[in-house]
Design an enzyme around this catalytic site. Structure first.
Site, PDB file in Angstrom:
ATOM      1  N   HIS A 116     -22.737 -49.813  27.847  1.00  0.00           N
ATOM      2  CA  HIS A 116     -22.420 -51.024  26.775  1.00  0.00           C
ATOM      3  C   HIS A 116     -21.208 -50.701  26.263  1.00  0.00           C
ATOM      4  CE1 HIS A 116     -25.180 -53.599  23.975  1.00  0.00           C
ATOM      5  NE2 HIS A 116     -23.357 -54.186  23.731  1.00  0.00           N
ATOM      6  N   HIS A 168     -18.236 -54.702  25.780  1.00  0.00           N
ATOM      7  CA  HIS A 168     -17.616 -55.736  25.911  1.00  0.00           C
ATOM      8  C   HIS A 168     -16.463 -55.597  26.696  1.00  0.00           C
ATOM      9  CE1 HIS A 168     -21.318 -57.552  23.857  1.00  0.00           C
ATOM     10  NE2 HIS A 168     -21.438 -56.676  23.484  1.00  0.00           N
ATOM     11  N   LYS A 194     -29.772 -58.182  30.155  1.00  0.00           N
ATOM     12  CA  LYS A 194     -29.772 -58.862  29.140  1.00  0.00           C
ATOM     13  C   LYS A 194     -30.683 -59.323  27.943  1.00  0.00           C
ATOM     14  CE  LYS A 194     -28.116 -57.765  25.021  1.00  0.00           C
ATOM     15  NZ  LYS A 194     -26.649 -56.156  24.470  1.00  0.00           N
ATOM     16  N   HIS A 216     -31.292 -56.598  23.038  1.00  0.00           N
ATOM     17  CA  HIS A 216     -30.249 -56.368  21.064  1.00  0.00           C
ATOM     18  C   HIS A 216     -31.685 -56.961  20.734  1.00  0.00           C
ATOM     19  CE1 HIS A 216     -26.822 -57.244  18.803  1.00  0.00           C
ATOM     20  NE2 HIS A 216     -28.116 -57.377  17.790  1.00  0.00           N
ATOM     21  N   HIS A 275     -27.784 -49.509  20.877  1.00  0.00           N
ATOM     22  CA  HIS A 275     -26.625 -50.346  19.780  1.00  0.00           C
ATOM     23  C   HIS A 275     -27.936 -49.633  18.165  1.00  0.00           C
ATOM     24  CE1 HIS A 275     -27.787 -53.784  20.374  1.00  0.00           C
ATOM     25  NE2 HIS A 275     -26.392 -54.170  20.535  1.00  0.00           N
ATOM     26  N   ASP A 291     -20.339 -50.373  22.152  1.00  0.00           N
ATOM     27  CA  ASP A 291     -20.705 -51.573  22.052  1.00  0.00           C
ATOM     28  C   ASP A 291     -18.877 -51.821  21.609  1.00  0.00           C
ATOM     29  OD1 ASP A 291     -22.021 -54.060  21.630  1.00  0.00           O
ATOM     30  OD2 ASP A 291     -22.655 -53.510  19.695  1.00  0.00           O
TER      31      ASP A 291
HETATM   32  O1  DOR Z   1     -21.006 -56.415  16.462  1.00  0.00           O
HETATM   33  C1  DOR Z   1     -21.147 -57.199  18.152  1.00  0.00           C
HETATM   34  N1  DOR Z   1     -20.475 -58.061  19.042  1.00  0.00           N
HETATM   35  N2  DOR Z   1     -22.648 -57.208  18.232  1.00  0.00           N
HETATM   36  C2  DOR Z   1     -22.821 -57.897  19.365  1.00  0.00           C
HETATM   37  O2  DOR Z   1     -23.698 -58.114  19.576  1.00  0.00           O
HETATM   38  C3  DOR Z   1     -22.188 -58.549  20.385  1.00  0.00           C
HETATM   39  C4  DOR Z   1     -20.838 -57.860  19.983  1.00  0.00           C
HETATM   40  C5  DOR Z   1     -20.113 -58.368  20.662  1.00  0.00           C
HETATM   41  O3  DOR Z   1     -19.900 -59.495  21.528  1.00  0.00           O
HETATM   42  O4  DOR Z   1     -18.750 -59.134  20.279  1.00  0.00           O
HETATM   43 ZN    ZN Z   2     -22.797 -55.668  22.635  1.00  0.00          ZN
END
Ligand code: DOR
Ligand code: ZN
Length: 346
Positions: free
Chosen positions: A14, A16, A100, A137, A175, A248
């Site tokens: 997971h 970003h 997702k 999520h 998460h 995450d």
């Molecule tokens: O803390 C987080 N940041 N949780 C999420 O679900 C999204 C993520 C983000 O894209 O910044």
């Molecule tokens: Zn995330």
């Protein structure tokens, strides 16, 4: 004598990576240590179709430094308009490894998420049929549900009904942050997995709120009480194949975190493996680290384990940058609040 630890190269289930200047800056932080990662699709606009995922994968590979190897495992963002045929084609081509589900409004860039779960039933049926996992999520967004209860309520009201309606659907509870999440995942059998972040193994809500608000510890799902953190530690360090690493790692520039309405996300790609080695050592479970970072995830996704290895060495406290620079501004690296002694060898 130097203590060393050899692990099969880890994957991040997971992650970003964002886009543009941010992607350029954060991708090497992950690719340095990890072979593969499940790439979150919550861009603006989101990655919804096979064509979107193809284009985003191209931008990720173009941003990868020439001397690094990394495989992005692409995902599609489930909307009420997702076309089951497009999704099946994306999976069958090998491009997309998961879909997702963001409940609308649950977190950063989730406005296109699902409001009416009945509308996505045909898509979920198609996914069950072709064995494509749903990454969830797991928080309800109802205004009357306390933010600290949103995960537990989601399990009862949304997740369990989806799984009962589609017993063959593979689901990843992403998460997880609560004892309730750990217990539900543990009892879920082969079709249910759960990722745990590095930061939720380390911080509880006091770390975020006591002695002044710490915006860099604010993420979603929000960190909970200590009893929940301990349940997560117990799950991650148990070796149970249900649980695997999904950092995450979610970069936001400092001005957007240190803000009257700060963004959710902890950026931990840079020091995640040092943090995890410290955590597993604190719990006397270094022998379970490889299962969590490198074995349980591929097993759940039906992918091969990575062939090569990384070596961590233990020594004097490790230094790492407090921030990384991006052309958009600085991004603060997750601070575990204790010294780290394990370092991944270059
Ligand atoms: O803390 C987080 N940041 N949780 C999420 O679900 C999204 C993520 C983000 O894209 O910044
Ligand atoms: Zn995330």
């Amino acid at each position: 004598m130097t203590q060393t630890l050899t692990l099969r190269r880890p994957d991040d289930w997971h992650l970003h990576l964002r886009d543009g200047a941010m992607l350029q800056a954060v991708l090497p932080e992950t690719a340095r240590h990890f072979a593969r990662a499940i790439i979150m699709p919550n861009l603006v606009p989101p990655v919804v179709t096979r064509a979107d995922a193809t284009a985003y994968r191209g931008r990720i590979m173009a941003a990868l430094p020439a001397d690094m190897r990394f495989e992005p495992l692409m995902t599609l963002y489930l909307t009420e308009d997702t076309d089951p045929a497009d999704l099946a084609a994306a999976a069958e081509s090998g491009l997309v490894k998961a879909v997702k589900l963001y409940p609308a409004g649950a977190t950063t860039n989730s406005a296109s998420g699902v409001k009416d779960f009945d509308k996505v039933r045909p898509v979920l049926e198609k996914m069950a049929e072709i064995g494509l996992p749903l990454c969830v999520h797991g928080e309800v967004t109802d205004a009357d549900i306390d933010i600290f209860d949103r995960e537990a309520v989601f399990i009862d009201r949304v997740l369990d009904p989806i799984r009962r309606a589609n017993p063959a659907l593979k689901v990843v509870m992403e998460h997880i942050t609560t004892k309730d999440g750990v217990e539900y995942a543990r009892a879920g059998g082969d079709t249910l997995g759960a990722t745990i972040t590095t930061h939720h193994l380390i911080i509880n809500r006091n770390h975020m709120l006591v002695g002044g608000i710490k915006p860099h510890y604010y993420c979603l799902p929000v960190a909970k009480r200590e009893v929940h953190r301990l349940a997560l530690r117990d799950a991650a360090t148990s070796g149970d194949a249900t649980f695997f690493l999904g950092t995450d790692s979610a970069p936001h520039i400092d001005p957007l975190k240190e803000n009257a309405c700060g963004c959710a996300g902890c950026f931990s790609a840079t020091n995640t493996l040092s943090c995890l080695a410290e955590v597993f050592e604190q719990d006397g479970a270094l022998d379970k680290l490889e299962a969590f970072t490198s074995l349980n995830g591929p097993a759940f996704y039906g992918l091969p384990e990575n062939e090569d290895t990384i070596i961590l060495t233990k020594g004097d406290p490790v230094t790492y940058p407090a921030k990384i620079d991006t052309d958009d501004g600085p991004v603060t690296v997750f601070d575990p609040g204790f010294a780290l002694h394990w370092q991944v060898q270059a």
